[in-house]
Motif scaffolding. Structure first.
Motif, PDB file in Angstrom:
ATOM      1  N   GLN A  21       0.848  -1.182   0.000  1.00 11.53           N
ATOM      2  CA  GLN A  21       0.000   0.000   0.000  1.00 11.53           C
ATOM      3  C   GLN A  21       0.883   1.232   0.000  1.00 11.53           C
ATOM      4  OE1 GLN A  21      -3.270  -0.174   2.699  1.00 11.53           O
ATOM      5  NE2 GLN A  21      -3.851   1.941   2.347  1.00 11.53           N
ATOM      6  N   ARG A  22       0.414   2.261  -0.707  1.00 12.90           N
ATOM      7  CA  ARG A  22       1.142   3.527  -0.756  1.00 12.90           C
ATOM      8  C   ARG A  22       0.481   4.540   0.168  1.00 12.90           C
ATOM      9  NH1 ARG A  22       2.310   0.000  -4.737  1.00 12.90           N
ATOM     10  NH2 ARG A  22       4.304   0.422  -5.702  1.00 12.90           N
ATOM     11  N   VAL A  23       1.325   5.310   0.849  1.00 14.05           N
ATOM     12  CA  VAL A  23       0.910   6.441   1.671  1.00 14.05           C
ATOM     13  C   VAL A  23       1.847   7.579   1.300  1.00 14.05           C
ATOM     14  CG1 VAL A  23       0.655   7.340   4.018  1.00 14.05           C
ATOM     15  CG2 VAL A  23       0.093   4.949   3.541  1.00 14.05           C
ATOM     16  N   VAL A  24       1.292   8.770   1.121  1.00  9.28           N
ATOM     17  CA  VAL A  24       2.089   9.927   0.718  1.00  9.28           C
ATOM     18  C   VAL A  24       2.135  10.922   1.866  1.00  9.28           C
ATOM     19  CG1 VAL A  24       2.285  11.840  -0.913  1.00  9.28           C
ATOM     20  CG2 VAL A  24       1.415   9.627  -1.692  1.00  9.28           C
ATOM     21  N   VAL A  25       3.325  11.376   2.190  1.00  5.56           N
ATOM     22  CA  VAL A  25       3.484  12.422   3.196  1.00  5.56           C
ATOM     23  C   VAL A  25       3.674  13.733   2.455  1.00  5.56           C
ATOM     24  CG1 VAL A  25       4.904  13.303   5.089  1.00  5.56           C
ATOM     25  CG2 VAL A  25       4.389  10.843   4.930  1.00  5.56           C
ATOM     26  N   LEU A  26       2.760  14.659   2.706  1.00  5.53           N
ATOM     27  CA  LEU A  26       2.752  15.971   2.056  1.00  5.53           C
ATOM     28  C   LEU A  26       2.466  17.028   3.105  1.00  5.53           C
ATOM     29  CD1 LEU A  26       2.666  17.780  -0.522  1.00  5.53           C
ATOM     30  CD2 LEU A  26       0.225  17.209  -0.667  1.00  5.53           C
ATOM     31  N   ASP A  27       3.349  17.992   3.230  1.00  3.26           N
ATOM     32  CA  ASP A  27       3.174  19.088   4.184  1.00  3.26           C
ATOM     33  C   ASP A  27       2.878  18.587   5.591  1.00  3.26           C
ATOM     34  OD1 ASP A  27       3.559  20.897   2.093  1.00  3.26           O
ATOM     35  OD2 ASP A  27       1.417  21.000   1.638  1.00  3.26           O
ATOM     36  N   GLY A  28       3.602  17.548   6.009  1.00  2.00           N
ATOM     37  CA  GLY A  28       3.486  17.057   7.374  1.00  2.00           C
ATOM     38  C   GLY A  28       2.250  16.237   7.669  1.00  2.00           C
ATOM     39  N   LYS A  29       1.555  15.781   6.641  1.00  2.00           N
ATOM     40  CA  LYS A  29       0.347  14.978   6.833  1.00  2.00           C
ATOM     41  C   LYS A  29       0.403  13.761   5.918  1.00  2.00           C
ATOM     42  CE  LYS A  29      -4.652  15.154   6.836  1.00  2.00           C
ATOM     43  NZ  LYS A  29      -5.860  15.856   6.543  1.00  2.00           N
ATOM     44  N   ALA A  30      -0.138  12.639   6.408  1.00  2.00           N
ATOM     45  CA  ALA A  30      -0.163  11.404   5.616  1.00  2.00           C
ATOM     46  C   ALA A  30      -1.481  11.298   4.859  1.00  2.00           C
ATOM     47  CB  ALA A  30       0.014  10.196   6.526  1.00  2.00           C
ATOM     48  N   TYR A  31      -1.373  10.974   3.583  1.00  2.00           N
ATOM     49  CA  TYR A  31      -2.538  10.800   2.713  1.00  2.00           C
ATOM     50  C   TYR A  31      -2.485   9.426   2.071  1.00  2.00           C
ATOM     51  CZ  TYR A  31      -3.125  15.859   3.003  1.00  2.00           C
ATOM     52  OH  TYR A  31      -3.300  17.145   3.450  1.00  2.00           O
ATOM     53  N   GLY A  32      -3.659   8.905   1.764  1.00  2.00           N
ATOM     54  CA  GLY A  32      -3.744   7.616   1.098  1.00  2.00           C
ATOM     55  C   GLY A  32      -4.607   7.702  -0.133  1.00  2.00           C
ATOM     56  N   PHE A  33      -5.007   6.540  -0.593  1.00  2.00           N
ATOM     57  CA  PHE A  33      -5.834   6.411  -1.786  1.00  2.00           C
ATOM     58  C   PHE A  33      -6.909   5.389  -1.450  1.00  2.00           C
ATOM     59  CE2 PHE A  33      -1.615   7.697  -2.826  1.00  2.00           C
ATOM     60  CZ  PHE A  33      -1.815   8.765  -3.689  1.00  2.00           C
ATOM     61  N   THR A  34      -8.160   5.818  -1.479  1.00  2.00           N
ATOM     62  CA  THR A  34      -9.256   4.920  -1.121  1.00  2.00           C
ATOM     63  C   THR A  34      -9.235   3.698  -2.016  1.00  2.00           C
ATOM     64  OG1 THR A  34     -10.573   6.783  -0.361  1.00  2.00           O
ATOM     65  CG2 THR A  34     -11.752   4.735  -0.824  1.00  2.00           C
ATOM     66  N   PRO A  35      -9.183   2.516  -1.404  1.00  2.00           N
ATOM     67  CA  PRO A  35      -9.159   1.299  -2.228  1.00  2.00           C
ATOM     68  C   PRO A  35     -10.505   1.029  -2.875  1.00  2.00           C
ATOM     69  CG  PRO A  35      -9.249   0.748   0.097  1.00  2.00           C
ATOM     70  CD  PRO A  35      -9.126   2.234   0.013  1.00  2.00           C
ATOM     71  N   CYS A  36     -10.467   0.433  -4.048  1.00  2.00           N
ATOM     72  CA  CYS A  36     -11.690   0.047  -4.745  1.00  2.00           C
ATOM     73  C   CYS A  36     -11.845  -1.462  -4.645  1.00  2.00           C
ATOM     74  CB  CYS A  36     -11.624   0.428  -6.218  1.00  2.00           C
ATOM     75  SG  CYS A  36     -11.623   2.205  -6.520  1.00  2.00           S
ATOM     76  N   PRO A  37     -12.945  -1.914  -4.056  1.00  2.00           N
ATOM     77  CA  PRO A  37     -13.134  -3.373  -4.006  1.00  2.00           C
ATOM     78  C   PRO A  37     -13.371  -3.914  -5.418  1.00  2.00           C
ATOM     79  CG  PRO A  37     -15.030  -2.229  -3.067  1.00  2.00           C
ATOM     80  CD  PRO A  37     -14.019  -1.178  -3.427  1.00  2.00           C
ATOM     81  N   THR A  38     -12.876  -5.089  -5.668  1.00  2.00           N
ATOM     82  CA  THR A  38     -13.128  -5.715  -6.960  1.00  2.00           C
ATOM     83  C   THR A  38     -14.536  -6.272  -6.957  1.00  2.00           C
ATOM     84  OG1 THR A  38     -12.171  -7.785  -6.161  1.00  2.00           O
ATOM     85  CG2 THR A  38     -10.723  -6.309  -7.398  1.00  2.00           C
ATOM     86  N   ARG A  39     -15.199  -6.116  -8.049  1.00  2.00           N
ATOM     87  CA  ARG A  39     -16.602  -6.536  -8.108  1.00  2.00           C
ATOM     88  C   ARG A  39     -16.735  -7.784  -8.910  1.00  2.00           C
ATOM     89  NH1 ARG A  39     -18.699  -2.103  -5.750  1.00  2.00           N
ATOM     90  NH2 ARG A  39     -17.909  -0.108  -6.343  1.00  2.00           N
TER      91      ARG A  39
END
Length: 148
Positions: free
Chosen positions: A130-148
Protein backbone atom coordinates in the motif's frame (compact mmCIF):
# COMPACT_ATOMS: atom_id res chain seq x y z
CA UNK A 1 37.64 -26.95 17.13
CA UNK A 2 41.21 -26.40 15.86
CA UNK A 3 39.90 -23.79 13.38
CA UNK A 4 38.52 -21.58 16.15
CA UNK A 5 41.90 -20.08 17.22
CA UNK A 6 42.71 -19.42 13.55
CA UNK A 7 39.38 -17.65 13.04
CA UNK A 8 39.93 -15.52 16.15
CA UNK A 9 43.41 -14.62 14.93
CA UNK A 10 42.03 -13.52 11.54
CA UNK A 11 39.30 -11.43 13.20
CA UNK A 12 41.76 -9.80 15.59
CA UNK A 13 44.20 -9.10 12.77
CA UNK A 14 41.44 -7.58 10.65
CA UNK A 15 40.34 -5.22 13.40
CA UNK A 16 43.91 -4.01 13.78
CA UNK A 17 43.90 -2.89 10.12
CA UNK A 18 41.13 -0.35 10.61
CA UNK A 19 41.63 3.14 9.24
CA UNK A 20 40.87 6.13 11.47
CA UNK A 21 37.87 8.21 10.40
CA UNK A 22 37.71 11.86 11.34
CA UNK A 23 34.57 13.46 12.74
CA UNK A 24 32.14 12.77 15.52
CA UNK A 25 30.21 9.52 15.41
CA UNK A 26 26.44 9.88 15.24
CA UNK A 27 24.29 6.87 16.08
CA UNK A 28 21.96 5.74 13.31
CA UNK A 29 18.34 6.15 14.29
CA UNK A 30 17.02 3.61 11.82
CA UNK A 31 13.86 5.69 11.45
CA UNK A 32 12.69 6.48 7.94
CA UNK A 33 11.49 10.08 7.63
CA UNK A 34 7.71 9.91 7.58
CA UNK A 35 7.61 6.55 9.40
CA UNK A 36 5.69 7.98 12.35
CA UNK A 37 3.12 9.66 10.09
CA UNK A 38 2.64 6.47 8.06
CA UNK A 39 2.26 4.41 11.23
CA UNK A 40 -0.28 6.89 12.64
CA UNK A 41 -2.20 6.78 9.34
CA UNK A 42 -2.76 3.03 9.70
CA UNK A 43 -3.57 3.32 13.41
CA UNK A 44 -6.25 5.93 12.68
CA UNK A 45 -7.58 3.92 9.71
CA UNK A 46 -8.03 0.88 11.96
CA UNK A 47 -9.57 2.89 14.79
CA UNK A 48 -12.06 4.37 12.33
CA UNK A 49 -12.87 0.88 11.04
CA UNK A 50 -13.50 -0.30 14.60
CA UNK A 51 -15.99 2.57 14.94
CA UNK A 52 -17.88 1.34 11.88
CA UNK A 53 -18.45 1.83 8.18
CA UNK A 54 -19.35 5.53 8.39
CA UNK A 55 -16.30 6.44 10.50
CA UNK A 56 -13.91 4.63 8.19
CA UNK A 57 -15.54 6.13 5.09
CA UNK A 58 -15.07 9.61 6.62
CA UNK A 59 -11.44 8.86 7.48
CA UNK A 60 -10.73 7.72 3.92
CA UNK A 61 -12.46 10.81 2.50
CA UNK A 62 -10.53 13.14 4.81
CA UNK A 63 -7.15 11.51 4.11
CA UNK A 64 -7.55 11.03 0.35
CA UNK A 65 -4.55 12.63 -1.40
CA UNK A 66 -5.67 16.15 -2.45
CA UNK A 67 -4.45 15.70 -6.04
CA UNK A 68 -6.57 12.61 -6.68
CA UNK A 69 -10.32 12.26 -6.31
CA UNK A 70 -11.68 8.82 -5.60
CA UNK A 71 -14.93 7.43 -6.88
CA UNK A 72 -14.35 4.27 -4.86
CA UNK A 73 -16.63 3.27 -2.04
CA UNK A 74 -16.19 0.26 0.21
CA UNK A 75 -19.95 -0.02 0.62
CA UNK A 76 -20.70 -1.79 3.88
CA UNK A 77 -17.16 -3.16 4.24
CA UNK A 78 -14.44 -2.09 6.67
CA UNK A 79 -10.72 -2.74 6.50
CA UNK A 80 -8.19 -3.63 9.13
CA UNK A 81 -4.73 -2.97 7.72
CA UNK A 82 -1.59 -4.14 9.52
CA UNK A 83 1.56 -2.61 8.02
CA UNK A 84 4.93 -4.35 8.22
CA UNK A 85 6.83 -1.14 8.93
CA UNK A 86 10.16 -2.93 8.53
CA UNK A 87 9.36 -2.96 4.77
CA UNK A 88 8.66 0.79 4.58
CA UNK A 89 10.60 2.56 1.84
CA UNK A 90 10.17 5.47 -0.55
CA UNK A 91 8.72 4.82 -3.99
CA UNK A 92 9.41 8.02 -5.97
CA UNK A 93 8.45 6.61 -9.39
CA UNK A 94 5.00 5.33 -8.38
CA UNK A 95 1.83 6.98 -9.62
CA UNK A 96 -1.80 5.92 -9.21
CA UNK A 97 -3.28 3.75 -11.93
CA UNK A 98 -4.48 5.84 -14.90
CA UNK A 99 -2.73 8.95 -13.53
CA UNK A 100 -0.45 11.00 -15.76
CA UNK A 101 1.82 12.13 -12.92
CA UNK A 102 3.05 11.08 -9.51
CA UNK A 103 1.39 12.61 -6.44
CA UNK A 104 2.98 15.59 -4.74
CA UNK A 105 4.85 14.66 -1.58
CA UNK A 106 7.00 11.71 -0.57
CA UNK A 107 5.48 8.40 -1.64
CA UNK A 108 6.07 5.49 0.72
CA UNK A 109 5.27 1.85 0.02
CA UNK A 110 4.82 -0.70 2.77
CA UNK A 111 3.86 -4.35 2.90
CA UNK A 112 0.47 -4.83 4.52
CA UNK A 113 -1.90 -7.51 5.65
CA UNK A 114 -5.51 -6.47 4.98
CA UNK A 115 -8.54 -8.01 6.65
CA UNK A 116 -11.80 -7.21 4.84
CA UNK A 117 -14.82 -7.26 7.14
CA UNK A 118 -18.57 -6.91 6.95
CA UNK A 119 -19.92 -6.16 10.41
CA UNK A 120 -18.16 -8.70 12.65
CA UNK A 121 -17.44 -11.27 9.93
CA UNK A 122 -14.09 -11.50 8.15
CA UNK A 123 -14.73 -11.99 4.44
CA UNK A 124 -11.14 -12.17 3.23
CA UNK A 125 -7.53 -11.54 4.12
CA UNK A 126 -4.94 -10.34 1.65
CA UNK A 127 -1.27 -9.49 1.70
CA UNK A 128 0.03 -6.78 -0.58
CA UNK A 129 1.58 -3.33 -0.78
CA UNK A 130 0.00 0.00 0.00
CA UNK A 131 1.14 3.53 -0.76
CA UNK A 132 0.91 6.44 1.67
CA UNK A 133 2.09 9.93 0.72
CA UNK A 134 3.48 12.42 3.20
CA UNK A 135 2.75 15.97 2.06
CA UNK A 136 3.17 19.09 4.18
CA UNK A 137 3.49 17.06 7.37
CA UNK A 138 0.35 14.98 6.83
CA UNK A 139 -0.16 11.40 5.62
CA UNK A 140 -2.54 10.80 2.71
CA UNK A 141 -3.74 7.62 1.10
CA UNK A 142 -5.83 6.41 -1.79
CA UNK A 143 -9.26 4.92 -1.12
CA UNK A 144 -9.16 1.30 -2.23
CA UNK A 145 -11.69 0.05 -4.75
CA UNK A 146 -13.13 -3.37 -4.01
CA UNK A 147 -13.13 -5.72 -6.96
CA UNK A 148 -16.60 -6.54 -8.11
Amino acid sequence: MRALPGVLFVLLAATGCATAVTGTPVPATGVTPGRTLVSEYFTELNEAGADGVGAQREFLRRTQHPDFDSDCDLGNLTLRVEPALSTLRTDPKWKPEKASKAPRGTVYVVGVSVRIRRESATLAEQIGSQRVVVLDGKAYGFTPCPTR
